[in-house]
Write an enzyme that holds these catalytic residues in place. Structure first.
Site, mmCIF file in Angstrom:
data_model
loop_
_atom_site.group_PDB
_atom_site.id
_atom_site.type_symbol
_atom_site.label_atom_id
_atom_site.label_comp_id
_atom_site.label_asym_id
_atom_site.label_seq_id
_atom_site.Cartn_x
_atom_site.Cartn_y
_atom_site.Cartn_z
ATOM 1 N N CYS A 109 -6.071 -6.344 7.442
ATOM 2 C CA CYS A 109 -6.603 -4.985 7.389
ATOM 3 C C CYS A 109 -7.933 -4.836 8.122
ATOM 4 C CB CYS A 109 -6.799 -4.544 5.938
ATOM 5 S SG CYS A 109 -5.306 -4.645 4.947
ATOM 6 N N HIS A 362 -3.377 4.246 6.462
ATOM 7 C CA HIS A 362 -4.019 2.946 6.700
ATOM 8 C C HIS A 362 -3.104 2.079 7.561
ATOM 9 C CE1 HIS A 362 -5.931 -0.848 6.250
ATOM 10 N NE2 HIS A 362 -5.368 -1.239 5.123
ATOM 11 N N CYS A 393 -11.340 -4.074 1.853
ATOM 12 C CA CYS A 393 -10.720 -5.293 1.343
ATOM 13 C C CYS A 393 -9.696 -5.778 2.361
ATOM 14 C CB CYS A 393 -10.069 -5.052 -0.012
ATOM 15 S SG CYS A 393 -8.716 -3.864 -0.014
ATOM 16 N N GLY A 395 -6.199 -8.500 2.969
ATOM 17 C CA GLY A 395 -5.135 -9.286 2.373
ATOM 18 C C GLY A 395 -5.463 -10.766 2.301
#
Length: 434
Positions: A109, A362, A393, A395
């Site tokens: 991300c 996202h 945040c 993964g």
């Protein structure tokens, strides 16, 4: 990059100074819904990135393409139309000179955010003057985890809980860890995100940084996409209460209080403050510090907390110094865990003024630059704010935070005067001669 200046010695004996890095401009495509019904079904991921690169050059005509020193493009799934050293291929496809190199990068991300900080470090070190950094994710062409082959040791040796490989499960784990974050709170936060994005669209605060993308769909012909597809304006608490909890029976995470599966691309121009002054480029933000941190993969959403603490420490700042927060909304519970940790209320007006990923989407590796675009525009609108952060945040248990300074603030510390610019040029010339 940080407010302190660190001097050292080259092997040749000439001094080296860490240079200020500035965010010149950023753009993105409208975000689409992943899948065959989405606006980018049939569109290639690399073509979305090309649109962003070309738009950056169009918007900044004083930037010669040959002055771009690097193109860093992130993607989480680096195969097919997101493979083949994406930074280099996108640079060639966008028509940049063949002398401009490029590379691909992956931090899930935080891909685009890592592309920015990696190339920014090169600018600060003196390896680059101007770069393009961004990310793309076509989750319709490349579903999350598609083609992945996790090492069996993760399970056989219990290196991580099986839940750590499913982001929705990690969000449910956060609810378990922080029982004060109820489903009612996350649903209320999600409704507010939709409302804030709709209000930002109404005030035309989103549109200036969008690149229209023409897409061809079989049987429908060409469509010019100029707005985001995922938002659901008018969403109510009653709407969200009726949604199922796919990750756990009687759970708390739903499609309504989490970001969806999306397609989209982002790109930004960064430069040294001296190069920006030389080329007449705008300065929208100055990079103050950044940090990445690892956390338990089972609760990956808490990652922005230690990353922010590290970035603040590196900058010599505290959370009270931060006037604007752009937090990626992978899950509402993840945002609320950050706010609770720092004693910030759910509806604090400093947080995600334009809404966030729950509403706008996202597309994994692209989202970092979207946060930066929105923070830069808010800096322009609100000169009273000196510092802001972009955080997210990641993964497998990580967090990322970048702290920025507002050049419109009365005490902005990154201004380049003609005298300082000339001194830099002279020092560089002398160093080369030596």
């Amino acid at each position: 990059m940080s407010q302190a200046r660190h001097s050292g010695e080259h092997s040749s004996g000439s001094p080296r100074t860490v240079r200020d890095v500035v965010f010149v401009d950023g753009v993105r495509t409208p975000f689409g819904k992943a899948g065959e019904k989405g606006i980018y079904a049939g569109t290639r991921a690399d073509d979305l990135m090309v649109k962003c690169i070309r738009e950056l050059l169009r918007r900044n005509p004083t930037l010669p393409a040959a002055r771009i020193d690097e193109v860093a493009v992130a993607a989480t799934t680096q195969t097919g139309d997101q493979g083949l050293t994406l930074g280099r291929t996108a640079a060639l496809l966008a028509g940049l000179p063949r002398t401009v190199p490029g590379f691909a990068i992956d931090r899930m991300c935080a891909g685009a955010m890592t592309a920015v900080t990696t190339t920014a470090s090169g600018i600060g070190f003196g390896a680059y003057d101007v770069v393009i950094a961004g990310g793309v994710e076509h989750m319709g062409n490349h579903p999350m985890g598609s083609g992945a082959d996790p090492n069996p040791r993760f399970m056989s040796e219990r290196l991580v809980d099986p839940a750590a490989l499913n982001m929705g499960n990690t969000a449910e784990n956060l609810h378990d860890r922080f029982p004060a974050i109820t489903k009612d709170r996350t649903d209320a936060y999600a409704v507010a995100s939709q409302d804030k994005l709709a209000a930002a669209y109404a005030r035309e605060q989103i549109q200036p940084d969008l690149v229209p993308v023409a897409a061809l769909k079989p049987g429908e012909g060409w469509t010019l996409n100029s707005v985001d597809e995922p938002p659901r304006p008018g969403t109510t608490l009653e709407d969200l209460a009726a949604l199922r909890t796919p990750f756990r029976a009687h759970g708390r995470v739903t499609a309504g209080n989490a970001a969806g599966l999306n397609d989209g691309a982002t790109a930004a121009v960064l430069a040294s403050s001296e190069a920006a002054a030389e080329l007449g480029l705008p300065v929208k933000m100055r990079l103050v510090s950044y940090a990445y941190a690892g956390v338990e993969p089972e609760v990956m959403g808490i990652g922005p907390v230690p990353a922010t603490e590290k970035a603040l420490k590196n900058a010599g700042l505290t959370i009270e110094d931060i006037g604007l927060f752009e937090i990626n909304e992978a899950f509402a519970v993840q945002v609320l865990s950050f706010l609770d940790h720092f004693g910030i209320s759910d509806d604090d007006p400093r947080v995600n003024r334009y809404g966030g990923a729950i509403a706008v989407g996202h597309p994994l590796a692209s989202s970092g630059v979207r946060l930066m675009n929105q923070l830069a525009r808010q800096f322009e609108e609100d000169p009273s704010v000196r510092y802001g952060i972009t955080t997210m945040c990641i993964g497998l248990g990580m967090g990322a935070t970048v702290i920025w300074e507002n050049p419109h603030h009365a005490e902005y510390s990154g201004a380049v005067t003609e005298k300082s610019r000339q001194e830099t040029i002279e020092a560089t010339t002398e160093g080369a001669a030596a």
